[in-house]
Design a protein around this motif. Structure first.
Motif, PDB file in Angstrom:
ATOM      1  N   GLU A 152       0.760  -1.317   0.023  1.00 16.80           N
ATOM      2  CA  GLU A 152      -0.136  -0.009  -0.151  1.00 16.80           C
ATOM      3  C   GLU A 152       0.865   1.356  -0.144  1.00 16.80           C
ATOM      4  O   GLU A 152       0.608   2.208  -0.680  1.00 16.80           O
ATOM      5  N   THR A 153       1.880   1.259   0.879  1.00 16.81           N
ATOM      6  CA  THR A 153       2.736   2.465   0.684  1.00 16.81           C
ATOM      7  C   THR A 153       3.642   2.485  -0.764  1.00 16.81           C
ATOM      8  O   THR A 153       3.544   3.609  -1.185  1.00 16.81           O
ATOM      9  N   GLU A 154       4.022   1.412  -1.357  1.00 13.15           N
ATOM     10  CA  GLU A 154       4.354   1.492  -2.512  1.00 13.15           C
ATOM     11  C   GLU A 154       3.566   2.237  -3.710  1.00 13.15           C
ATOM     12  O   GLU A 154       3.660   2.898  -4.522  1.00 13.15           O
ATOM     13  N   ALA A 155       2.177   1.773  -3.429  1.00  8.09           N
ATOM     14  CA  ALA A 155       1.137   2.383  -4.187  1.00  8.09           C
ATOM     15  C   ALA A 155       0.916   3.994  -4.190  1.00  8.09           C
ATOM     16  O   ALA A 155       0.621   4.618  -5.229  1.00  8.09           O
ATOM     17  N   LEU A 156       1.364   4.559  -3.109  1.00  6.15           N
ATOM     18  CA  LEU A 156       1.511   6.092  -2.866  1.00  6.15           C
ATOM     19  C   LEU A 156       2.504   6.831  -3.714  1.00  6.15           C
ATOM     20  O   LEU A 156       2.289   7.936  -4.180  1.00  6.15           O
TER      21      LEU A 156
END
Length: 276
Positions: free
Chosen positions: A230-234
């Motif tokens: 989810e952090t990578e998606a940011l």
């Protein structure tokens, strides 16, 4: 996101209520600061009962900010910074590190809490070669940040900018669509700009973090940890720079952080560059 959509979710604080905890003051408490009140210390202590190392984790996150600023200047040649979610000033602020490295660095700080900005204006100076400005705005309404006169008076948006979102996006639930907020900020800066993010995660201890979420939410502070994925998606729309999204203490460690275990601070960290 339209202006009406972003303004509808704005959480700009215009009055100070020290009887309820505030995330910036709780963080200040963990960093051994002096600008916090009983309600902030009570929440900070309640979370520390669940995660005894929380103050150490906060300091690790703060140390990352310093490493990231030095990397952005020394390795990428970027000397403009938009630091959103400033927090109460303490040692090693973005402009101090940047202007020590490159005296003509230009920094704009943004925070939604008037107490934070009052402290910032009073305590944060800068070099005569560089520039430092402060905006009272809420990034949930990114256009209130991007449209503020102080932003364009201080930063040249035709040149690369480092957008600093260090320990801020956890205060946005999925319904707040933080990715759309990030994308709006990225749209305003040219290719070659970078996005710097740290984000708390439940990946290291889901049960403890679930208790933290519950305690924070009960105190009126939204808190949403995110996984590595989810952090990578940011970082959508950017190219993640080496070493990618990693535990905060392992992101380009220096002599102070180099021997800390990867799980000693429950944050993911990364830097992504906007592509042309």
């Amino acid at each position: 996101m339209s202006d009406s959509d972003t303004r509808a979710t704005s959480r700009l604080v215009t009055e100070v209520d020290t009887s309820v905890p505030h995330e910036a003051r709780v963080y200040d408490y963990w960093l051994d600061g002096r600008d916090n009140y009983p309600a902030d210390r009570a929440l900070g202590d309640a979370i520390a009962e669940l995660i005894p190392a929380i103050a150490t984790m906060a300091r690790a996150n703060r140390a990352f900010l310093g490493r990231a600023v030095r990397y952005v200047i020394d390795d990428l040649g970027i000397t403009q910074f938009l630091d959103i979610g400033t927090g109460i000033p303490t040692a090693g602020n973005t402009h101090e590190i940047a202007q020590q490295r490159f005296p003509a660095s230009r920094v704009v700080y943004v925070d939604r809490d008037p107490v934070v900005l009052a402290h910032a204006r009073a305590l944060m100076g800068g070099t005569t070669e560089g520039a430092t400005a402060f905006i009272h705005a809420d990034v949930s309404d990114p256009d209130s940040v991007l449209g503020h006169p102080a932003l364009r008076e201080t930063l040249d948006l035709d040149e690369p900018v480092a957008i600093m979102l260090v320990a801020i996006l956890m205060y946005f639930r999925p319904a707040d669509n933080p990715l759309q907020i990030v994308q709006r900020l990225l749209d305003a800066v040219p290719p070659g700009s970078v996005l710097v993010i740290t984000h708390p995660t439940a990946d290291f201890d889901p049960q403890a973090m679930a208790y933290v979420v519950q305690t924070s939410e009960q105190s009126g502070i939204p808190f949403h940890p995110r996984s590595k994925t989810e952090t990578e998606a940011l970082f959508a729309g950017t190219q993640l720079l080496d070493p990618g999204v990693v535990p905060v203490v392992t992101w380009r460690p220096d002599v102070l952080s180099g021997h800390a275990p990867a799980d000693s601070a429950w944050y993911w960290a990364g830097v992504g560059m906007k592509q042309g």
